[in-house]
Write an enzyme that holds these catalytic residues in place. Sequence first.
Site, PDB file in Angstrom:
ATOM      1  N   ASN A  13       0.855  -1.184   0.000  1.00 59.48           N
ATOM      2  CA  ASN A  13       0.000   0.000   0.000  1.00 59.48           C
ATOM      3  C   ASN A  13       0.895   1.239   0.000  1.00 59.48           C
ATOM      4  O   ASN A  13       1.496   1.581   1.012  1.00 59.48           O
ATOM      5  CB  ASN A  13      -0.899  -0.015   1.246  1.00 59.48           C
ATOM      6  CG  ASN A  13      -1.749   1.238   1.367  1.00 59.48           C
ATOM      7  OD1 ASN A  13      -1.873   2.024   0.432  1.00 59.48           O
ATOM      8  ND2 ASN A  13      -2.346   1.427   2.537  1.00 59.48           N
ATOM      9  N   LYS A  15       0.031   4.276  -0.281  1.00 60.37           N
ATOM     10  CA  LYS A  15      -0.610   5.446   0.337  1.00 60.37           C
ATOM     11  C   LYS A  15      -0.428   6.678  -0.555  1.00 60.37           C
ATOM     12  O   LYS A  15      -0.465   6.554  -1.776  1.00 60.37           O
ATOM     13  CB  LYS A  15      -0.093   5.643   1.759  1.00 60.37           C
ATOM     14  CG  LYS A  15      -0.275   4.374   2.602  1.00 60.37           C
ATOM     15  CD  LYS A  15       0.026   4.580   4.057  1.00 60.37           C
ATOM     16  CE  LYS A  15      -0.173   3.268   4.807  1.00 60.37           C
ATOM     17  NZ  LYS A  15      -0.009   3.418   6.267  1.00 60.37           N
ATOM     18  N   HIS A 100      -9.395   0.852   5.236  1.00 62.44           N
ATOM     19  CA  HIS A 100      -8.116   1.031   5.921  1.00 62.44           C
ATOM     20  C   HIS A 100      -8.325   1.945   7.121  1.00 62.44           C
ATOM     21  O   HIS A 100      -9.155   2.848   7.109  1.00 62.44           O
ATOM     22  CB  HIS A 100      -7.085   1.626   4.965  1.00 62.44           C
ATOM     23  CG  HIS A 100      -5.694   1.593   5.501  1.00 62.44           C
ATOM     24  ND1 HIS A 100      -5.216   2.539   6.384  1.00 62.44           N
ATOM     25  CD2 HIS A 100      -4.664   0.714   5.303  1.00 62.44           C
ATOM     26  CE1 HIS A 100      -3.968   2.258   6.700  1.00 62.44           C
ATOM     27  NE2 HIS A 100      -3.604   1.155   6.058  1.00 62.44           N
ATOM     28  N   GLU A 102      -6.780   4.383   8.221  1.00 58.55           N
ATOM     29  CA  GLU A 102      -6.639   5.813   7.941  1.00 58.55           C
ATOM     30  C   GLU A 102      -7.906   6.381   7.327  1.00 58.55           C
ATOM     31  O   GLU A 102      -8.216   7.569   7.516  1.00 58.55           O
ATOM     32  CB  GLU A 102      -5.422   6.023   7.040  1.00 58.55           C
ATOM     33  CG  GLU A 102      -4.115   5.739   7.770  1.00 58.55           C
ATOM     34  CD  GLU A 102      -2.942   5.433   6.873  1.00 58.55           C
ATOM     35  OE1 GLU A 102      -1.865   5.143   7.422  1.00 58.55           O
ATOM     36  OE2 GLU A 102      -3.098   5.458   5.635  1.00 58.55           O
ATOM     37  N   GLU A 170      -4.932  -5.244  10.642  1.00 57.84           N
ATOM     38  CA  GLU A 170      -3.892  -4.253  10.886  1.00 57.84           C
ATOM     39  C   GLU A 170      -4.149  -3.560  12.219  1.00 57.84           C
ATOM     40  O   GLU A 170      -4.988  -2.654  12.302  1.00 57.84           O
ATOM     41  CB  GLU A 170      -3.882  -3.198   9.773  1.00 57.84           C
ATOM     42  CG  GLU A 170      -3.399  -3.695   8.434  1.00 57.84           C
ATOM     43  CD  GLU A 170      -3.041  -2.531   7.513  1.00 57.84           C
ATOM     44  OE1 GLU A 170      -1.897  -2.465   7.069  1.00 57.84           O
ATOM     45  OE2 GLU A 170      -3.911  -1.683   7.273  1.00 57.84           O
ATOM     46  N   GLY A 176       3.140   1.762  10.890  1.00 64.53           N
ATOM     47  CA  GLY A 176       4.152   2.800  10.738  1.00 64.53           C
ATOM     48  C   GLY A 176       4.873   3.203  12.004  1.00 64.53           C
ATOM     49  O   GLY A 176       5.636   4.166  12.004  1.00 64.53           O
ATOM     50  N   SER A 215       3.858  -2.583  10.481  1.00 65.59           N
ATOM     51  CA  SER A 215       5.309  -2.619  10.680  1.00 65.59           C
ATOM     52  C   SER A 215       5.919  -3.961  10.283  1.00 65.59           C
ATOM     53  O   SER A 215       6.817  -4.482  10.963  1.00 65.59           O
ATOM     54  CB  SER A 215       5.659  -2.274  12.136  1.00 65.59           C
ATOM     55  OG  SER A 215       5.298  -0.937  12.425  1.00 65.59           O
TER      56      SER A 215
END
Length: 253
Positions: A13, A15, A100, A102, A170, A176, A215
Amino acid sequence: MTAIRPRPLVAGNWKMNGLVLGVNEFDAIATGVAAREVGRAEVLICPPFTLISRFAAAAAGQHIKIGAQDCHPKSSGAHTGDVSAEMVKDAGASYVIVGHSERRVCYGESDALVRSKAEAARRAGLVAIICIGETQAEREAGRTIDVVGTQLAGSLPAGATGANTVIAYEPVWAIGTGLTPTVDDVKVVHDFIRSRLVEALEGEGHELRILYGGSVKPSNAAELMAVDNVDGALVGGASLKATDFLGIAAAYR
């Protein structure tokens, strides 16, 4: 009787990263896939909308798939700034990420909206990668299983199959940050997701791939990918570097 594990999927991904002038990393990934550096894994890159057509053209005839990072539930209409699943398909993609964290956090996307996007993906002939996962606060409160179960139940369309749907777990707190759950923690959640899929979809529940994301890097990929019911990875930042991404996919040699 132990179910046969589906073919693993390693998805990148990108992003909001990537410009036309800087596509060398994609070329390097495609070259690595062609050279079978990734073993038996299916490899997918999900770039920004602006690069889908270019990447799809470059991937033609190669063993690498292209996807999108989101889609609108409707096929067309007055939805300024949005892109439909049909448009994603027309651009050359075969997968699309929906739900996702986000998108859920920054845009307030609900489970119902995520489900409608997954249904749109199926309508357009795309495979939907449905993302679920808990925040740090939810984890510390001991609510991981409750949150994951609720998101899965609310986001999974009826009639989902291994051919049109992938689930990606996730943990939001690990995306991240460099932090990852323990192998035992990952196993508990992935086993739970599998049990819920089998309960909801019966035999088909064994066919859906369940990816781990958060990660993932070359140094921990082999350990994570060896966990029962971990059928691949959804990779963020590490997918922007060909050597790192290919190193993760190589866990399936």
